[in-house]
Scaffold this active site. Structure first.
Site, PDB file in Angstrom:
ATOM      1  N   TYR A   1       5.670  -8.827   8.485  1.00  0.00           N
ATOM      2  CA  TYR A   1       5.304  -7.421   8.614  1.00  0.00           C
ATOM      3  C   TYR A   1       5.418  -6.984  10.063  1.00  0.00           C
ATOM      4  O   TYR A   1       5.200  -7.770  10.986  1.00  0.00           O
ATOM      5  CB  TYR A   1       3.854  -7.186   8.175  1.00  0.00           C
ATOM      6  CG  TYR A   1       3.560  -7.476   6.730  1.00  0.00           C
ATOM      7  CD1 TYR A   1       3.600  -6.461   5.772  1.00  0.00           C
ATOM      8  CD2 TYR A   1       3.218  -8.757   6.303  1.00  0.00           C
ATOM      9  CE1 TYR A   1       3.305  -6.717   4.440  1.00  0.00           C
ATOM     10  CE2 TYR A   1       2.929  -9.023   4.976  1.00  0.00           C
ATOM     11  CZ  TYR A   1       2.974  -8.003   4.051  1.00  0.00           C
ATOM     12  OH  TYR A   1       2.690  -8.273   2.738  1.00  0.00           O
TER      13      TYR A   1
ATOM     14  N   ASP B   1       0.842  -1.194   0.000  1.00  0.00           N
ATOM     15  CA  ASP B   1       0.000   0.000   0.000  1.00  0.00           C
ATOM     16  C   ASP B   1       0.882   1.251   0.000  1.00  0.00           C
ATOM     17  O   ASP B   1       1.989   1.238   0.558  1.00  0.00           O
ATOM     18  CB  ASP B   1      -0.899   0.020   1.236  1.00  0.00           C
ATOM     19  CG  ASP B   1      -1.945  -1.069   1.214  1.00  0.00           C
ATOM     20  OD1 ASP B   1      -2.394  -1.430   0.110  1.00  0.00           O
ATOM     21  OD2 ASP B   1      -2.325  -1.563   2.298  1.00  0.00           O
TER      22      ASP B   1
ATOM     23  N   ASP C   1      -6.967   1.812   7.366  1.00  0.00           N
ATOM     24  CA  ASP C   1      -5.632   2.348   7.619  1.00  0.00           C
ATOM     25  C   ASP C   1      -5.724   3.848   7.861  1.00  0.00           C
ATOM     26  O   ASP C   1      -6.818   4.434   7.854  1.00  0.00           O
ATOM     27  CB  ASP C   1      -4.659   2.024   6.471  1.00  0.00           C
ATOM     28  CG  ASP C   1      -5.090   2.643   5.139  1.00  0.00           C
ATOM     29  OD1 ASP C   1      -5.592   3.783   5.126  1.00  0.00           O
ATOM     30  OD2 ASP C   1      -4.918   1.983   4.097  1.00  0.00           O
TER      31      ASP C   1
ATOM     32  N   ARG D   1      -4.284  -5.078   7.101  1.00  0.00           N
ATOM     33  CA  ARG D   1      -5.340  -4.151   7.536  1.00  0.00           C
ATOM     34  C   ARG D   1      -6.533  -4.920   8.089  1.00  0.00           C
ATOM     35  O   ARG D   1      -7.124  -4.538   9.109  1.00  0.00           O
ATOM     36  CB  ARG D   1      -5.784  -3.281   6.360  1.00  0.00           C
ATOM     37  CG  ARG D   1      -4.779  -2.203   5.972  1.00  0.00           C
ATOM     38  CD  ARG D   1      -5.269  -1.397   4.793  1.00  0.00           C
ATOM     39  NE  ARG D   1      -5.204  -2.149   3.542  1.00  0.00           N
ATOM     40  CZ  ARG D   1      -5.962  -1.911   2.478  1.00  0.00           C
ATOM     41  NH1 ARG D   1      -6.885  -0.964   2.523  1.00  0.00           N
ATOM     42  NH2 ARG D   1      -5.821  -2.610   1.372  1.00  0.00           N
TER      43      ARG D   1
END
Length: 298
Positions: free
Chosen positions: A75, A47, A89, A181
């Site tokens: 992550y 993203d 987000d 997310r």
């Protein structure tokens, strides 16, 4: 007559550390301009607000992208409690709020329920296609979207730090197709509150590690002396899990022309056929024959 591709043929992988604010496609474009590369692509979209590892395939390495996108990824992400946003987000609009703030004990108690094979709904603002249209385009148009639930694999999930009552940092190792997310959103729901991602950084993609990554600015400086540049990784970087198999010169010629060759006493499965130190391509062995699958034009 096919149009000649602009740029110079460069073959290999780059381990790029993406800055926030850039789309994955923009990173590919900048790499091509810096290196004057004829062909490039990325393995695994990040993203725009996210940072971290974005493997870039150049030239014939683009034929191995699928082997990287199928690899596990790691992550580090920060959940911001108390605000649900339409994009899940920091870039979205607030849709709901909650006064509930989970404790460390609360969080640790629910983490095991998010490991293994789990089901999640991707964010409405995602690139998944719904009836032929990208979900994010429909969401931006204000349409209600029925996102399909999917199974994803979470190998590990850890609470790293509680920064304050509003923020907690996690690290996750996951398989292909996992939306971080969605993970943060669902963790909050399990805790009886709401949340969104305030930060997201990818720290590993298969063999590509955070400590070895370079920024676009560093690439631009180092590429001023291409002969001395050491950041270009071989095509075979993406094929770490595929065994290499040396072939003879006559076999190499046949494989390069799309023909199968004898492979006696070799186990069935995929291999990277090698002509000395030069990878010929990906091949499949079946019943003592080797069949070319993707040949590299090197």
């Amino acid at each position: 007559m096919a149009r000649k591709r602009r740029g110079i043929p460069i073959h290999g992988w780059l381990n790029i550390d993406k800055d926030a604010g850039l789309s994955s496609a923009q990173v590919v474009g900048r790499v091509k301009r810096i290196m004057n590369a004829a062909k490039a692509g990325h393995a695994g979209t990040l993203d725009p607000f996210a940072t971290g590892i974005l493997p870039i395939a150049l030239g014939e390495a683009t034929k191995t992208v699928s082997y990287i996108t199928d690899d596990s990824k790691e992550y580090r992400f920060t959940a911001r409690w108390g605000e649900k946003r339409n994009t899940d987000d920091i870039e979205g609009e607030i849709e709901a709020t909650s006064d509930i703030r989970p404790t460390r004990e609360d969080i640790l108690n629910i983490l095991p329920s998010f490991t293994g094979t789990i089901r999640q709904y991707p964010p409405a603002f995602s690139a998944i296609k719904i009836n032929g249209e990208r979900a994010y385009k429909l969401a931006r148009a204000g349409q209600d979207i029925d996102m399909p639930e999917r199974e994803v694999r979470i190998e590990s999930l850890s609470l790293i730090e509680i920064v304050d009552t509003e923020h907690a940092i996690f690290e996750v190792t996951c398989g292909k197709g996992t939306y971080i997310r969605s993970l943060a959103r669902d963790i909050a729901v399990k805790l009886g509150t709401v949340a969104h991602l305030s930060a997201l950084r990818r720290i590993r993609v298969g063999p590509f590690l955070e400590m070895d990554a370079i920024s676009l600015d560093k690439l631009a400086k180092l590429w001023q002396c291409p002969a001395e540049f050491e950041g270009l990784l071989p095509i075979t970087t993406a094929l770490d899990d595929i065994p290499a198999l040396a072939v003879t010169e006559p076999q190499a010629i046949r494989l390069r022309h799309g023909n199968d060759v004898a492979a006696p006493n070799q186990a069935d499965g995929f291999v990277c056929a090698m002509d000395g130190n030069i990878p010929i391509g990906i091949a499949k062995i079946e019943a003592d024959r080797m069949y070319p699958v993707r040949i590299f034009n090197l």
